[in-house]
Design a protein around this motif. Structure first.
Motif, PDB file in Angstrom:
ATOM      1  N   GLN A 145       0.832  -1.208   0.000  1.00  0.00           N
ATOM      2  CA  GLN A 145       0.000   0.000   0.000  1.00  0.00           C
ATOM      3  C   GLN A 145       0.861   1.251   0.000  1.00  0.00           C
ATOM      4  O   GLN A 145       0.614   2.196  -0.753  1.00  0.00           O
ATOM      5  N   ASP A 146       1.885   1.265   0.854  1.00  0.00           N
ATOM      6  CA  ASP A 146       2.735   2.453   0.980  1.00  0.00           C
ATOM      7  C   ASP A 146       3.478   2.744  -0.317  1.00  0.00           C
ATOM      8  O   ASP A 146       3.580   3.905  -0.746  1.00  0.00           O
ATOM      9  N   VAL A 147       4.022   1.717  -0.943  1.00  0.00           N
ATOM     10  CA  VAL A 147       4.775   1.929  -2.188  1.00  0.00           C
ATOM     11  C   VAL A 147       3.852   2.424  -3.298  1.00  0.00           C
ATOM     12  O   VAL A 147       4.195   3.330  -4.061  1.00  0.00           O
ATOM     13  N   LEU A 148       2.660   1.843  -3.381  1.00  0.00           N
ATOM     14  CA  LEU A 148       1.719   2.232  -4.431  1.00  0.00           C
ATOM     15  C   LEU A 148       1.046   3.567  -4.146  1.00  0.00           C
ATOM     16  O   LEU A 148       0.508   4.203  -5.058  1.00  0.00           O
ATOM     17  N   GLY A 149       1.068   3.995  -2.899  1.00  0.00           N
ATOM     18  CA  GLY A 149       0.362   5.220  -2.535  1.00  0.00           C
ATOM     19  C   GLY A 149      -1.140   5.051  -2.569  1.00  0.00           C
ATOM     20  O   GLY A 149      -1.890   5.991  -2.835  1.00  0.00           O
TER      21      GLY A 149
END
Length: 421
Positions: free
Chosen positions: A105-109
């Protein structure tokens, strides 16, 4: 065109598991161990794949290491790029579930991800958020005594909450039974409130419905089973808002004439090339501009648009006679006509971004192939006898393509081919 899905799996058998699910759905899939990616050029290896699966081998790592591996794998998939991303985990949620979901989730935003753990084909079902293994609550199943990840609770939100602080909400079987429109509406409302939406799954029909409800989502998480239904759901979604298909016909055979009239009779835009204009440079230039302009306008409004050379016998004869009087050979006349059709095609594809093309006529097909520099054509399924769908590689990018002999195909073939690509 199919949409590429990037998958991060936490072990190799799980990677294979979701790979075969996507394959059953019609997607070419391959697995790449994260630890061995230095041995290949990932972008080159994935050019023809629809599902790219990276195995992080992270199920037994500590949460921080697992999260780092997922972040690394997700960034590599982004570079390909992919249209959607899937964090594949154990079907009973053993492993670093929360850490890995949060990391992707964090990497994809992405602010909200869809979570589907159910795998009815292997006895995993979810009802009111409670997970079952062949009808037995997870905490009472064989996985309770797992030596590394003992599963002592059955409520999936509680399992996730042990590893993530992010809010989790649910879409239950009661929502599913109210139908697709309700599920999509509730999903959109919940996305404003939480980071994860967990779906109940009782049987394969639930999976089909959920796949349709989440086909537009960037990030999915959970077990592999949804992979079997997702390709069809994505295709359906793309068809609902389908990009138009561009068709050109230079053939004068009775089959191509019947196919043109069929489209005209169905109300599709059919634009006729006045071939008598080709002998006067100024008139020829105006005619080419008219064809391109009308085609570009029609492409904004219709699912398919056909541009074809004049086919009525009297007009064909008039073009031949006019050309002969001016000293043009039949070959020169043909090249002028096909050259115009090719230039119009290139302009339409360039200005609209359309990459779906159907061509009727052998000579016209050869000319278009050269004009667009289609240097590779992978043969797909046969649409009708002797005419395959193809995936072409060209200087404009990859495209869906049908090249038809003028004398081939049923009356409705052009419409059928357009729907196919």
């Amino acid at each position: 065109m199919k949409k590429r899905i990037g998958v991060v799996a936490d072990d190799v058998t799980g990677a294979n598991d979701i790979g075969v699910m996507f394959r059953k759905g019609g997607y070419r899939s391959a697995v790449f161990p994260l630890s061995l990616l230095s041995l290949c050029d990932l972008k080159e290896e994935c050019e023809e794949l629809d599902a790219v699966i990276i195995d992080t081998d992270s199920r037994f790592d500590d949460p921080r290491t697992a999260a780092d591996k997922v972040a690394q794998a997700t960034r590599l998939l982004q570079e390909l790029p992919c249209d959607r991303y899937f964090n594949k985990t154990c079907s009973v949620f053993r492993g670093n579930i929360g850490a890995e979901f949060d990391s992707m989730q964090d990497v994809l935003g992405v602010s909200c991800s869809m979570v589907i753990a159910g795998f009815p084909g292997n006895g995993r079902t979810t009802v009111d958020g409670v997970h079952y293994v062949y009808g037995t609550r997870l905490e009472d199943s064989q996985f309770r005594t797992d030596p590394i990840h003992p599963m002592d609770i059955s409520f999936l939100p509680d399992i996730m909450s042990r590893q993530t602080d992010r809010k989790i909400n649910q879409i239950t079987w009661e929502d599913l039974d109210k139908g697709l429109e309700h599920v999509i509406g509730k999903k959109e409302e919940l996305k404003k409130q939480c980071a994860y939406i967990l779906f109940d799954i009782r049987h394969q029909e639930d999976l089909k419905l959920v796949a349709r409800a989440v086909a537009d989502e960037i990030n999915l998480c959970g077990s592999s089973a949804i992979g079997e239904e997702l390709p069809a759901a994505i295709r359906e979604m793309c068809e609902d808002g389908q990009d138009p298909v561009f068709l050109i016909a230079g053939s004068l055979t009775r089959q191509s004439i019947a196919q043109t009239e069929y489209l005209r009779g169905k109300g599709y835009p059919v634009i006729t090339f006045d071939t008598e204009t080709i002998f006067d440079e100024e008139a020829f230039s105006r005619e080419e501009e008219r064809l391109a302009g009308e085609a570009l306008k029609a492409m904004k409004q219709a699912p398919l648009v056909l541009v074809h050379s004049a086919q009525q016998p009297e007009r064909v004869q008039a073009t031949k006679e006019k050309g002969q009087k001016l000293g043009f050979t039949h070959e020169e006349i043909g090249k002028r006509i096909s050259g115009c059709l090719c230039r119009v095609t290139r302009r339409v594809l360039t200005e609209t971004g359309c990459r779906k093309l159907v061509v009727a006529g052998g000579d016209t097909s050869a000319a278009v192939t050269g004009e667009l520099e289609i240097y590779r054509m992978e043969i797909g399924e046969e649409i009708e006898a002797g005419v395959p769908a193809m995936t072409g590689k060209t200087n404009l990018g990859e495209m869906s393509l049908v090249l038809k002999s003028g004398s081939f195909g049923s009356e409705s073939f052009l419409e059928k081919a357009a729907r196919y690509v």
